[in-house]
Design an enzyme around this catalytic site. Structure first.
Site, short mmCIF file in Angstrom:
data_model
loop_
_atom_site.label_atom_id
_atom_site.label_comp_id
_atom_site.label_asym_id
_atom_site.label_seq_id
_atom_site.Cartn_x
_atom_site.Cartn_y
_atom_site.Cartn_z
N HIS A 10 0.81 -1.22 0.00
CA HIS A 10 0.00 0.00 0.00
C HIS A 10 0.85 1.27 0.00
CE1 HIS A 10 -3.73 -2.16 0.43
NE2 HIS A 10 -3.31 -2.77 1.53
N ASP B 105 -8.37 -5.06 7.02
CA ASP B 105 -9.00 -5.90 5.99
C ASP B 105 -9.90 -6.95 6.62
OD1 ASP B 105 -8.14 -5.19 3.22
OD2 ASP B 105 -6.16 -5.37 4.10
N ASP C 190 16.35 -10.93 -3.37
CA ASP C 190 17.63 -10.59 -3.98
C ASP C 190 18.09 -9.17 -3.63
OD1 ASP C 190 18.09 -13.04 -5.09
OD2 ASP C 190 17.42 -12.51 -7.11
N GLU D 226 -6.00 -11.86 7.02
CA GLU D 226 -6.73 -10.60 6.87
C GLU D 226 -8.18 -10.79 6.44
OE1 GLU D 226 -4.13 -7.36 5.14
OE2 GLU D 226 -3.23 -9.13 4.20
N ARG E 156 7.12 -6.12 3.35
CA ARG E 156 5.85 -6.71 2.93
C ARG E 156 5.76 -6.62 1.41
NH1 ARG E 156 -0.15 -5.13 5.13
NH2 ARG E 156 0.37 -3.05 4.31
#
Length: 267
Positions: free
Chosen positions: A50, A180, A89, A154, A75
């Protein structure tokens, strides 16, 4: 001389004698990341779901924060093996995968963070920051020791599967997302509704019974205190953008008189 990577969030949680308190990094700014890294919080989360964070901005923030005694989690935007591979990576050692609703989805996340034969992660650490461009001895063979995985529950359906999700080998912890979750229960914006709080506590019980660590987002201080009392092992208590927004509003309210219509005159 071979380099060593920092302990994972899994390791830090295992050695903690109290709940670990963290916050979100949502600005995409390395300056904001460094400011928060030196604040004294236990952990930070760089949000790609987000917030306007990209692979280059994530890597830069990881590099900046590495100078401070704080653990960083990234996240990813969703449970996708290509994105997970790329974020690993960049040197991320701790991932949070959002919107995990079943044990199969949790297993897919585990597979994405592990090299074959245990998983499907592509091998490219010699070209990337993950293994410090080949300077971390045995990185490929020991990569699972250098990465910890959290999954996020969520939705109401995910709550029903919390025990199976937590039981998946390779899942190191579960973070509950009340925002959520509330929306999925038909209660948008009501993260502290009694039914939502009860659902979060059900996840706490299921995950703890599975022997895994459980955390929660709780930007409301009263809710945060209650969750800590209920046994949260880790908790995110705010975000850089939240602190800036509320702090600037407090400043404006302190010095600028309100107009009759409730607005403020800034001229």
């Amino acid at each position: 001389m071979p380099l060593r990577l920092t302990p994972t969030f899994r390791d830090v949680l295992a050695g903690a004698d109290r709940p670990l308190i963290g916050m979100w990094l949502c600005t995409g700014s390395p300056v904001a990341a460094e400011l928060c890294a030196g604040s004294g919080v236990d952990w930070l989360l760089i949000d790609m779901e987000h917030a306007p964070n990209t692979l280059p901005s994530v890597q830069l923030q990881l590099q900046v924060v590495a100078a401070y005694p704080v653990t960083t989690v990234v996240r990813v935007p969703f449970n996708d093996p290509v994105i997970i591979k790329q974020v690993l990576d960049t040197g991320a050692q701790n991932l949070l995968v959002p919107m995990v609703g079943t044990a199969d989805e949790a297993g897919a996340a585990v597979s994405a963070v592990r090299y074959p034969p245990e998983g499907i992660r592509g091998v490219g650490s010699a070209l990337a920051r993950s293994g410090r461009w080949g300077r971390v001895a045995g990185y490929v063979s020991e990569a699972s020791q250098h990465v910890s995985l959290l999954v996020q529950i969520e939705s109401g359906d995910a709550v029903e599967h919390a025990a199976e999700i937590a039981a998946v080998e390779g899942v190191d912890g579960v973070l509950v997302g009340p925002a959520d979750l509330a929306a999925s229960m038909g209660l948008p914006g009501q993260q502290t509704h009694p039914d939502v709080l009860a659902a979060v506590r059900r996840v706490f019980a299921a995950v703890t019974a599975a022997g895994k660590k459980v955390g929660v987002n709780a930007f409301d201080p009263a809710a945060a205190d209650a969750y800590l009392t209920d046994g949260a092992h880790f908790l995110s208590a705010s975000a850089d953008v939240t602190i800036l927004a509320r702090g600037s509003e407090t400043l404006a309210a302190r010095f600028i008189p309100a107009a009759p219509d409730g607005s403020t005159d800034t001229y």
